[in-house]
Design a protein around this motif. Structure first.
Motif, PDB file in Angstrom:
ATOM      1  N   UNK A  68     127.752  50.831  -7.610  1.00 56.41           N
ATOM      2  CA  UNK A  68     126.434  50.614  -7.011  1.00 56.41           C
ATOM      3  C   UNK A  68     126.078  49.134  -7.082  1.00 56.41           C
ATOM      4  N   UNK A  69     125.841  48.524  -5.914  1.00 54.63           N
ATOM      5  CA  UNK A  69     125.534  47.093  -5.845  1.00 54.63           C
ATOM      6  C   UNK A  69     124.051  46.872  -6.111  1.00 54.63           C
ATOM      7  N   UNK A  70     123.755  45.971  -7.047  1.00 46.77           N
ATOM      8  CA  UNK A  70     122.381  45.757  -7.481  1.00 46.77           C
ATOM      9  C   UNK A  70     121.640  44.709  -6.675  1.00 46.77           C
ATOM     10  N   UNK A  71     120.355  44.582  -6.989  1.00 45.73           N
ATOM     11  CA  UNK A  71     119.457  43.659  -6.296  1.00 45.73           C
ATOM     12  C   UNK A  71     119.346  42.331  -7.032  1.00 45.73           C
ATOM     13  N   UNK A  72     118.840  42.388  -8.243  1.00 45.82           N
ATOM     14  CA  UNK A  72     118.573  41.153  -8.988  1.00 45.82           C
ATOM     15  C   UNK A  72     119.746  40.728  -9.863  1.00 45.82           C
ATOM     16  N   UNK A  73     120.295  41.678 -10.626  1.00 43.72           N
ATOM     17  CA  UNK A  73     121.253  41.251 -11.645  1.00 43.72           C
ATOM     18  C   UNK A  73     122.339  42.250 -11.980  1.00 43.72           C
ATOM     19  N   UNK A  74     122.156  43.537 -11.714  1.00 44.47           N
ATOM     20  CA  UNK A  74     123.017  44.549 -12.319  1.00 44.47           C
ATOM     21  C   UNK A  74     124.002  45.143 -11.320  1.00 44.47           C
ATOM     22  N   UNK A  75     125.284  45.021 -11.635  1.00 43.92           N
ATOM     23  CA  UNK A  75     126.352  45.687 -10.891  1.00 43.92           C
ATOM     24  C   UNK A  75     126.838  46.834 -11.770  1.00 43.92           C
ATOM     25  N   UNK A  76     126.790  48.053 -11.243  1.00 45.87           N
ATOM     26  CA  UNK A  76     126.905  49.200 -12.132  1.00 45.87           C
ATOM     27  C   UNK A  76     127.842  50.277 -11.602  1.00 45.87           C
ATOM     28  N   UNK A  94     120.135  26.482 -12.992  1.00 47.14           N
ATOM     29  CA  UNK A  94     119.488  25.920 -11.825  1.00 47.14           C
ATOM     30  C   UNK A  94     119.577  26.778 -10.589  1.00 47.14           C
ATOM     31  N   UNK A  95     120.275  27.921 -10.691  1.00 49.84           N
ATOM     32  CA  UNK A  95     120.419  28.810  -9.542  1.00 49.84           C
ATOM     33  C   UNK A  95     119.092  29.502  -9.240  1.00 49.84           C
ATOM     34  N   UNK A  96     118.718  29.559  -7.983  1.00 47.51           N
ATOM     35  CA  UNK A  96     117.475  30.232  -7.600  1.00 47.51           C
ATOM     36  C   UNK A  96     117.580  31.710  -7.920  1.00 47.51           C
ATOM     37  N   UNK A  97     116.530  32.249  -8.543  1.00 42.19           N
ATOM     38  CA  UNK A  97     116.586  33.644  -8.983  1.00 42.19           C
ATOM     39  C   UNK A  97     116.554  34.628  -7.821  1.00 42.19           C
ATOM     40  N   UNK A  98     116.199  34.176  -6.640  1.00 38.11           N
ATOM     41  CA  UNK A  98     116.148  35.082  -5.492  1.00 38.11           C
ATOM     42  C   UNK A  98     117.302  34.854  -4.521  1.00 38.11           C
ATOM     43  N   UNK A 120     110.641  45.047 -11.400  1.00 33.02           N
ATOM     44  CA  UNK A 120     109.252  44.669 -11.136  1.00 33.02           C
ATOM     45  C   UNK A 120     109.211  43.874  -9.840  1.00 33.02           C
ATOM     46  N   UNK A 121     108.648  44.465  -8.793  1.00 32.20           N
ATOM     47  CA  UNK A 121     108.618  43.802  -7.491  1.00 32.20           C
ATOM     48  C   UNK A 121     107.813  42.504  -7.517  1.00 32.20           C
ATOM     49  N   UNK A 122     106.880  42.423  -8.448  1.00 31.41           N
ATOM     50  CA  UNK A 122     106.045  41.226  -8.526  1.00 31.41           C
ATOM     51  C   UNK A 122     106.760  40.055  -9.197  1.00 31.41           C
ATOM     52  N   UNK A 123     107.871  40.333  -9.859  1.00 40.19           N
ATOM     53  CA  UNK A 123     108.627  39.277 -10.546  1.00 40.19           C
ATOM     54  C   UNK A 123     110.091  39.449 -10.195  1.00 40.19           C
ATOM     55  N   UNK A 124     110.516  38.807  -9.141  1.00 47.25           N
ATOM     56  CA  UNK A 124     111.892  38.962  -8.667  1.00 47.25           C
ATOM     57  C   UNK A 124     112.879  38.161  -9.499  1.00 47.25           C
ATOM     58  N   UNK A 125     112.378  37.415 -10.485  1.00 52.62           N
ATOM     59  CA  UNK A 125     113.263  36.569 -11.287  1.00 52.62           C
ATOM     60  C   UNK A 125     113.663  37.216 -12.614  1.00 52.62           C
ATOM     61  N   UNK A 126     113.121  38.381 -12.907  1.00 57.98           N
ATOM     62  CA  UNK A 126     113.446  39.036 -14.173  1.00 57.98           C
ATOM     63  C   UNK A 126     113.558  40.540 -13.984  1.00 57.98           C
ATOM     64  N   UNK A 127     114.356  41.156 -14.796  1.00 58.00           N
ATOM     65  CA  UNK A 127     114.246  42.576 -15.058  1.00 58.00           C
ATOM     66  C   UNK A 127     113.464  42.730 -16.354  1.00 58.00           C
TER      67      UNK A 127
END
Length: 769
Positions: free
Chosen positions: A310-318, A373-377, A340-347
């Motif tokens: 399953x390919x993840x959105x922010x960070x997780x490949x599972x 320095x990589x953009x979180x989005x 958290x949709x309001x914070x796309x830079x963190x889980x």
């Protein structure tokens, strides 16, 4: 027990273990590094030999995304289920090829793109085009197979999806049934009909895979049912589509292509589907809560479990173990974290009441670890591709391992399938095997593909043998060899090294566990002392740490002795190599620090001492934590403590002991490192002991035939049960009792599933010293 209930119980257990009593519910908090443990390099080496090369193809229309500029967008390799031994490969740009079992030149069987022109599209979106082919299990007789492709243009206005399309629909995903007039023909001729059409608003996360369960047989509930991995169309991050049981997006669907009670009358809804007949829910849904269910496969060797990459959105490949009715949580969860949709830079950490929702969490996962320095989005350059559990016969060292990888950079990973259990509440360890080409040169998939973006895929034939594909250069490699190449292990022993511990490899995130450097992936626990048991000492060349075991409070009854091992009440599946085996070898380095057996802390008598000193052993299949299948230790024989090899062939039956003649103080001189080995031949009923590579003379202590090997012409083996664990430095690795503690240090412990020859024992000692 239903899968969803099992998952809920697992989460409840983890929550109970982690929660503090009478503590107010904590707010979820952001996490900078969701999965700190990284895939670990493995001594398993896979040889990849070039198998086939495909002709260059172009997207339709020309791409605007340079990631679509590939030599040939080959997407899968499988074998026709007709006994012909022909293989098939699809190219997203439109063509279906057949190959001989030996590889060679691909032959075009069907041009799907040309058939559906001008609506066919493969030049917009990474998954657009002719995505997959699935052949009916009775293809040899009925000539039936299925494809999925994407359409745009006039199709968006002249053709109607079978369910309400997503808002602003831009593409259709279409499943077609084809019936060949002659299933044996080398090119397609026959008829086709449309089975299902879905409307997606985005050019990503469409229908990724369709397939039949290859292990299902006529009469089975799953036989002839088509599984469909439908992504969220890119809308999961902004809508509840994946959680909405009234729509098909972000789901795995299961349909009966021969039925008629589906939405359009051209397929059926299996009565066994988990939501069949439920008001407000689509009966087609098998599992839900998914973003991009990219690749799934069944493990035919152990419960026929369905594993999904399953390919993840922010960070997780599972990787998930998916069962009927499971909810993977997207888009309120990403992996086992709060999204958290309001914070796309963190889980975020899970809420305290997470168990109430019953989400299914990954059995293996890794995170993106973007560079500083990589953009979180931004695109992190990571996307998991699911693979297969190897159940073939040609590569025994790969048996039971789930091979998968990362699409983008081409890293190849494996886990031990037996460790991928949702009920444990822990993710399985991910390993990185070494890759070599046909000449034995170490390579990466980027080397083989000739590009930094590999576009990695996997394939499997009917015999269970595995293949690796790259779109970058349109080539396929077959995995032809699996070898074990850890450092400091004799080459002839590597393929039989079930477990090995050098005490230089704490498990990431849990230093009280030691990572197995053998083939099985059986990590052990450093009981009671934890990381403090890993002490600076040099047993052999290259060693920097050793294991310290000891009795902590001799005068106090309790279970505080320092020891190590693993225990499973129903057996430890990763130790299955010791199941029905003809021989075992245990060897390693030992430094005795005590002067004899420890005081017996289980009695009040200060003059009572244990009658043995535990070194290292493999438990029997019905052990309570003490009984062994094979053991190296010191035990009292005829009133004298001796170095022994002790084993039982049959669970619950009699054991035999081989005791060294020499006094134990000469064999294990105090405060000196000594290399000991014990071999157990259950077919010839012989055991041997070695000190620093030299045989030790000795004698057996039980007369007659305690192993029950006489009179049987067949090879004699141990009980066909999984050992309940490994014990090191004392009994009861589950820590229910203190028994036979060892005041000593150990290093370089090795457990093999065959008898090492005297020459191999000597060579192993010489290699390490």
């Amino acid at each position: 027990m239903p899968r969803t209930l099992r998952g809920l119980l697992a989460v409840l257990l983890v929550t109970a273990l982690c929660a503090s009593p009478a503590v107010a519910q904590a707010e979820p908090t952001p996490i900078d590094d969701p999965i700190p443990e990284k895939p670990t390099p493995s001594g398993l080496t896979l040889t990849l030999e070039e198998f086939a090369s495909f002709p260059k193809t172009d997207t339709i229309p020309p791409p605007t995304d340079q990631r679509l500029v590939r030599w040939a967008r080959i997407n899968y390799l499988g074998e026709l289920p007709d006994g012909s031994r022909r293989l098939y490969v699809n190219d997203l740009n439109g063509k279906l090829y057949f190959l001989d079992k030996s590889g060679g030149e691909p032959r075009e069987y069907l041009d799907v793109g040309a058939t559906f022109a001008p609506d066919f599209i493969s030049g917009r979106g990474l998954g657009s085009g002719f995505g997959f082919a699935a052949f009916h299990p009775e293809f040899g007789g009925n000539g039936t197979f299925y494809t999925v492709h994407t359409e745009w243009g006039d199709a968006l206005t002249t053709k109607t999806p079978d369910f309400p399309p997503q808002p602003g629909v831009r593409f259709h995903g279409v499943i077609t049934e084809w019936t060949a007039t002659d299933p044996k023909a080398s090119t397609f001729s026959g008829t086709r009909r449309e089975v299902l059409r879905l409307g997606f608003s985005g050019q990503i996360h469409g229908i990724q895979q369709i397939d039949f369960n290859p292990a299902a047989r006529p009469g089975d509930q799953d036989y002839g049912l088509l599984y469909i991995a439908a992504g969220d169309g890119g809308r999961g991050v902004s809508s509840d589509d994946p959680q909405n049981l009234a729509v098909p997006y972000g789901k795995i669907l299961r349909i009966d292509p021969s039925g008629t009670n589906g939405a359009n009358g051209r397929y059926g809804i299996p009565a066994a589907n988990p939501f069949a007949g439920r008001p407000g829910a689509l009966g087609e849904i098998y599992a839900y809560g998914m973003r991009d269910p990219h690749r799934f496969s069944w493990d035919p060797g152990a419960g026929n479990r369905l594993f999904l990459g399953h390919i993840g959105e922010h960070a997780i490949e599972a990787i998930y173990d998916v069962g009927a009715g499971d909810n993977l949580g997207w888009s309120v969860r990403e992996g086992s974290f709060l999204f958290n949709r309001a914070d796309r830079c963190h889980l975020y950490t899970l809420p305290d009441n997470d168990a109430e929702f019953g989400y299914t969490y990954p059995v293996a996962a890794y995170d993106h670890d973007p560079p500083p320095g990589h953009s979180c989005t931004a695109d992190s350059g990571h996307a998991v591709v699911g693979g297969f559990v190897y159940r073939g016969t040609k590569l025994p060292l790969l048996h039971g391992k789930y091979l998968f990888g990362d699409i983008v950079d081409g890293q190849v990973f494996f886990t031990v399938a037996a460790q991928m259990r949702e009920q444990t509440g822990r993710r399985a360890t991910i390993h990185k095997p070494r890759l070599v080409d046909a000449a034995g040169k170490q390579v990466t998939m980027q080397d083989l593909a000739g590009h930094t973006r590999v576009d990695l895929r996997f394939g499997r034939d009917a015999a269970g043998e595995l293949y690796v594909l790259s779109k970058a250069n349109g080539k396929i490699w077959k995995i032809t060899k699996a070898q074990w190449t850890p450092p400091d292990v004799l080459p002839s022993l590597r393929d039989d090294l079930v477990a090995a511990y050098d005490f230089e490899h704490p498990v990431a995130g849990d230093p009280a566990k030691e990572r197995d450097q053998g083939l099985s992936g059986t990590d052990i626990t450093l009981v009671n002392g934890g990381a403090a048991m890993r002490v600076a000492d040099r047993a052999y060349r290259g060693s920097t740490h050793a294991l310290q075991t000891r009795q902590v409070e001799p005068a106090t009854a309790g279970n505080d002795d320092w020891k190590a091992g693993i225990y499973g009440e129903t057996g430890v599946p990763t130790l299955r190599a010791f199941n029905a085996v003809q021989g075992v070898t245990i060897m390693g380095w030992f430094k005795m620090q005590g002067t004899g057996p420890a005081p017996n802390s289980n009695t009040a008598d200060p003059a009572d001492f244990f009658n043995a000193i535990g070194l290292a052993g493999v438990l029997s299949g019905n052990s309570q934590g003490h009984d062994v299948r094979a053991l190296l230790e010191l035990i009292t024989v005829n009133g004298e403590l001796r170095v022994v090899a002790l084993a039982r062939r049959v669970d619950g039956s009699s054991s035999q002991t081989f005791a060294a003649d020499r006094p134990w103080q000469e064999i294990l001189q105090r405060d000196q490192w000594v290399f000991l080995a014990a071999t157990f031949d259950f077919d010839t009923a012989t055991m041997k002991l070695y000190r620093n590579g030299r045989p030790l003379a000795g004698f057996t202590t039980v007369a007659g035939d305690p192993w029950g090997v006489e009179g049987d012409p067949e090879p004699d083996v141990t009980s066909a049960t999984d050992p309940r664990g490994i014990k090191i430095g004392g009994s009861y690795p589950q820590n229910t009792r203190e028994q036979n503690p060892c005041e000593c240090r150990m290093d370089g412990l090795m457990f093999l599933d065959r008898v090492a020859s005297p020459g191999e024992v000597r060579a192993q000692y010489e290699l390490m010293r």
